[in-house]
Design an enzyme around this catalytic site. Structure first.
Site, PDB file in Angstrom:
ATOM      1  N   GLY A  41       0.767  -1.244   0.000  1.00 25.15           N
ATOM      2  CA  GLY A  41       0.000   0.000   0.000  1.00 25.15           C
ATOM      3  C   GLY A  41       0.798   1.294   0.000  1.00 25.15           C
ATOM      4  N   TRP A  43       2.276   3.007  -2.436  1.00 20.63           N
ATOM      5  CA  TRP A  43       1.871   3.950  -3.492  1.00 20.63           C
ATOM      6  C   TRP A  43       0.499   4.543  -3.185  1.00 20.63           C
ATOM      7  CZ3 TRP A  43       3.269   3.045  -9.316  1.00 20.63           C
ATOM      8  CH2 TRP A  43       4.658   2.967  -9.437  1.00 20.63           C
ATOM      9  N   ASP A  61      -5.326  -5.395  -5.500  1.00 23.54           N
ATOM     10  CA  ASP A  61      -4.254  -6.397  -5.447  1.00 23.54           C
ATOM     11  C   ASP A  61      -4.850  -7.789  -5.251  1.00 23.54           C
ATOM     12  OD1 ASP A  61      -0.945  -5.932  -4.927  1.00 23.54           O
ATOM     13  OD2 ASP A  61      -1.741  -7.945  -4.556  1.00 23.54           O
ATOM     14  N   ASP A  77      -7.837 -10.210  -9.010  1.00 24.58           N
ATOM     15  CA  ASP A  77      -7.043  -9.995 -10.217  1.00 24.58           C
ATOM     16  C   ASP A  77      -7.721  -8.884 -11.028  1.00 24.58           C
ATOM     17  OD1 ASP A  77      -5.901 -10.171 -12.800  1.00 24.58           O
ATOM     18  OD2 ASP A  77      -5.403 -12.271 -12.463  1.00 24.58           O
ATOM     19  N   ASP A 102       2.251  -0.824 -10.448  1.00 21.67           N
ATOM     20  CA  ASP A 102       3.542  -1.306  -9.929  1.00 21.67           C
ATOM     21  C   ASP A 102       3.483  -2.836  -9.878  1.00 21.67           C
ATOM     22  OD1 ASP A 102       6.114  -0.857  -8.910  1.00 21.67           O
ATOM     23  OD2 ASP A 102       5.436  -0.784  -6.834  1.00 21.67           O
ATOM     24  N   LYS A 142       5.345   0.185 -14.193  1.00 23.04           N
ATOM     25  CA  LYS A 142       6.677  -0.416 -13.995  1.00 23.04           C
ATOM     26  C   LYS A 142       6.949  -1.419 -15.112  1.00 23.04           C
ATOM     27  CE  LYS A 142       7.261  -3.383 -10.583  1.00 23.04           C
ATOM     28  NZ  LYS A 142       7.335  -3.692  -9.155  1.00 23.04           N
TER      29      LYS A 142
HETATM   30  C1  LIG Z   1       5.875  -4.658  -6.070  1.00 24.98           C
HETATM   31  S1  LIG Z   1       4.308  -5.050  -5.396  1.00 24.98           S
HETATM   32  C2  LIG Z   1       3.542  -3.453  -5.315  1.00 24.98           C
HETATM   33  C3  LIG Z   1       4.075  -2.548  -4.228  1.00 24.98           C
HETATM   34  C4  LIG Z   1       3.176  -1.335  -4.038  1.00 24.98           C
HETATM   35  N1  LIG Z   1       3.241  -0.417  -5.175  1.00 24.98           N
HETATM   36  C5  LIG Z   1       3.534  -0.532  -2.789  1.00 24.98           C
HETATM   37  O1  LIG Z   1       3.938   0.623  -2.913  1.00 24.98           O
HETATM   38  O2  LIG Z   1       3.351  -1.040  -1.686  1.00 24.98           O
HETATM   39  C6  LIG Z   1       3.505  -5.812  -6.751  1.00 24.98           C
HETATM   40  C7  LIG Z   1       2.088  -6.328  -6.475  1.00 24.98           C
HETATM   41  O3  LIG Z   1       1.454  -6.732  -7.698  1.00 24.98           O
HETATM   42  C8  LIG Z   1       0.432  -7.650  -7.322  1.00 24.98           C
HETATM   43  N2  LIG Z   1      -0.133  -8.315  -8.508  1.00 24.98           N
HETATM   44  C9  LIG Z   1       0.510  -9.107  -9.398  1.00 24.98           C
HETATM   45  N3  LIG Z   1      -0.347  -9.547 -10.343  1.00 24.98           N
HETATM   46  C10 LIG Z   1      -1.566  -8.995 -10.058  1.00 24.98           C
HETATM   47  C11 LIG Z   1      -2.857  -9.053 -10.690  1.00 24.98           C
HETATM   48  N4  LIG Z   1      -3.055  -9.776 -11.799  1.00 24.98           N
HETATM   49  N5  LIG Z   1      -3.886  -8.360 -10.148  1.00 24.98           N
HETATM   50  C12 LIG Z   1      -3.689  -7.623  -9.022  1.00 24.98           C
HETATM   51  N6  LIG Z   1      -2.501  -7.535  -8.377  1.00 24.98           N
HETATM   52  C13 LIG Z   1      -1.437  -8.202  -8.882  1.00 24.98           C
HETATM   53  C14 LIG Z   1       1.165  -8.568  -6.351  1.00 24.98           C
HETATM   54  O4  LIG Z   1       0.254  -9.284  -5.548  1.00 24.98           O
HETATM   55  C15 LIG Z   1       2.040  -7.569  -5.554  1.00 24.98           C
HETATM   56  O5  LIG Z   1       1.433  -7.229  -4.327  1.00 24.98           O
END
Ligand SMILES: C[S@@+](CC[C@H](N)C(=O)[O-])C[C@H]1O[C@@H](n2cnc3c(N)ncnc32)[C@H](O)[C@@H]1O
Length: 188
Positions: A41, A43, A61, A77, A102, A142
């Site tokens: 969380g 961002w 997420d 998703d 991200d 990203k």
């Molecule tokens: C690097 S983390 C994000 C960090 C976040 N921006 C922060 O500041 O805390 C990447 C996230 O992408 C999520 N993710 C990956 N594929 C996803 C999808 N298809 N739908 C939703 N979330 C997804 C993962 O569960 C993970 O929590």
């Protein structure tokens, strides 16, 4: 991570968004923001501090996001239609001004597989822009530098009027990672 905790952020990633927005200034009071791949969380915390009150932040997420004041969290998703319907409801009337992504896939350690999955997520997020982003909206995404990089860039350039690469200092440790800031959807 300690520095993030000291400042009240849930992730170090928060500093990357702060740095990118300090230069580009797209998170403005009253904006409607959708944050894809938002857990834990960081961002969303940054977005909320910039656009609230008056704006909207919807965080999405696969995993649960602990409550953040003023932020609506959706678990699932982002590509699923059920979640899509909830997002439209959360946004109320009107589309988003900013779509943040991200997103990171589950890393297998097999480079080709990981890069392909990361590129697929970017592609899906870009398609998502067509549905939920205002024509003059901003898309921050990203990307991982590797085989699929030029294809991703090509896709962004085909869909947006302006595309700029950002590599915040806070991202320096993660050498393969970069961000693209895309503005203005091109008409289809
Ligand atoms: C690097 S983390 C994000 C960090 C976040 N921006 C922060 O500041 O805390 C990447 C996230 O992408 C999520 N993710 C990956 N594929 C996803 C999808 N298809 N739908 C939703 N979330 C997804 C993962 O569960 C993970 O929590």
């Amino acid at each position: 991570m300690k520095q993030a905790q000291d400042k009240g952020f849930r992730s170090r990633a928060a500093f990357k968004l702060i740095e990118i927005d300090e230069k580009a200034r797209f998170l403005k009071a009253g904006c409607r923001v959708v944050d894809l791949g938002a857990a834990p969380g960081g961002w969303s915390q940054v977005a909320a501090s910039k656009v609230l009150p008056g704006g909207v932040v919807v965080a999405i997420d696969l995993v649960e996001i602990a409550p953040i004041s003023g932020v609506m969290a959706l678990k699932g998703d982002f590509r699923e239609s059920g979640l899509h319907a909830k997002l439209i409801e959360a946004l109320g009337s009107g589309k988003a001004d900013v779509l943040l992504s991200d997103l990171s896939p589950n890393i297998t350690g097999i480079q080709n597989v990981d890069q392909a999955r990361a590129a697929e997520l970017v592609q899906s997020a870009m398609m998502f822009c067509r549905e939920i982003l205002k024509p003059e909206g901003v898309f921050l995404v990203k990307v991982f530098q590797g085989e699929a990089f030029s294809e991703v860039l090509e896709g962004l350039r085909a869909n947006f009027v302006s595309v700029q690469m950002r590599k915040p200092a806070a991202s320096r440790g993660e050498s393969r990672e970069a961000y693209f800031l895309a503005r203005g959807l091109k008409p289809v």
